[in-house]
Scaffold this active site. Sequence first.
Site, PDB file in Angstrom:
ATOM      1  N   HIS A   1       0.837  -1.189   0.000  1.00  0.00           N
ATOM      2  CA  HIS A   1       0.000   0.000   0.000  1.00  0.00           C
ATOM      3  C   HIS A   1       0.881   1.251   0.000  1.00  0.00           C
ATOM      4  CE1 HIS A   1      -3.784  -2.046   0.550  1.00  0.00           C
ATOM      5  NE2 HIS A   1      -3.221  -2.802   1.476  1.00  0.00           N
TER       6      HIS A   1
ATOM      7  N   THR B   1      15.335  -3.403   1.371  1.00  0.00           N
ATOM      8  CA  THR B   1      14.586  -2.243   0.884  1.00  0.00           C
ATOM      9  C   THR B   1      15.225  -1.619  -0.348  1.00  0.00           C
ATOM     10  OG1 THR B   1      15.790  -0.755   2.350  1.00  0.00           O
ATOM     11  CG2 THR B   1      13.739  -1.708   3.204  1.00  0.00           C
ATOM     12  N   LYS B   2      16.457  -2.052  -0.680  1.00  0.00           N
ATOM     13  CA  LYS B   2      17.180  -1.518  -1.839  1.00  0.00           C
ATOM     14  C   LYS B   2      17.859  -2.667  -2.566  1.00  0.00           C
ATOM     15  CE  LYS B   2      18.110   2.878   0.349  1.00  0.00           C
ATOM     16  NZ  LYS B   2      19.065   3.748   0.969  1.00  0.00           N
TER      17      LYS B   2
END
Length: 181
Positions: free
Chosen positions: A97, A144-145
């Site tokens: 989301h 996250t990367k």
Amino acid sequence: MKTLRQYATGFFYLMLKLLSAFPSMHVRNFFLRHVYGMDIAKGAVMMGNFRLRRPSRIQIGKGTVVGERVELDGRASLFIGNHVNISSEVMIYTLQHDYKLSGFENAGAPVIVEDYVWLSTRSILLPGIRIGKGAIVAAGSVVTKDVPAFAVVAGIPAKQIGTRPENVLDYSPGDYRIPFL
């Protein structure tokens, strides 16, 4: 009132849940390929009790092992290369989301896991991530990367803590057989 489409979707996922518990890997793979449209290479191992979202947009390469209770999200497409070891309870998401949007809509991007990657137990990959060839994601890490080839990452968020030697990629996790005790 629920529509016919909602009931059909619910039935689709109920059957997928039951399939994930079926004791034969060969039967599971057959149904994943021919009923659910998943692109899973011959010789890939899908352990049981998995959770799949949009399996028709998931591709798994040869010699890859997907451990028990793994969650794979194909909604924005997921590519998993050859000879990848995905340990138990790993979660890979391609959508989430977007809290910045007023409607809290989904946003995301494809996830790519290149050849010879090891995703250790309970690691989490977020949407739009690329894990480079031979990289290792330590247990419990949240990626996250993008992760460069041959990097070893750990933590929340995952950061590089080392490198993997490039001359160790002569194996296939799918070739190992677990002895029955």
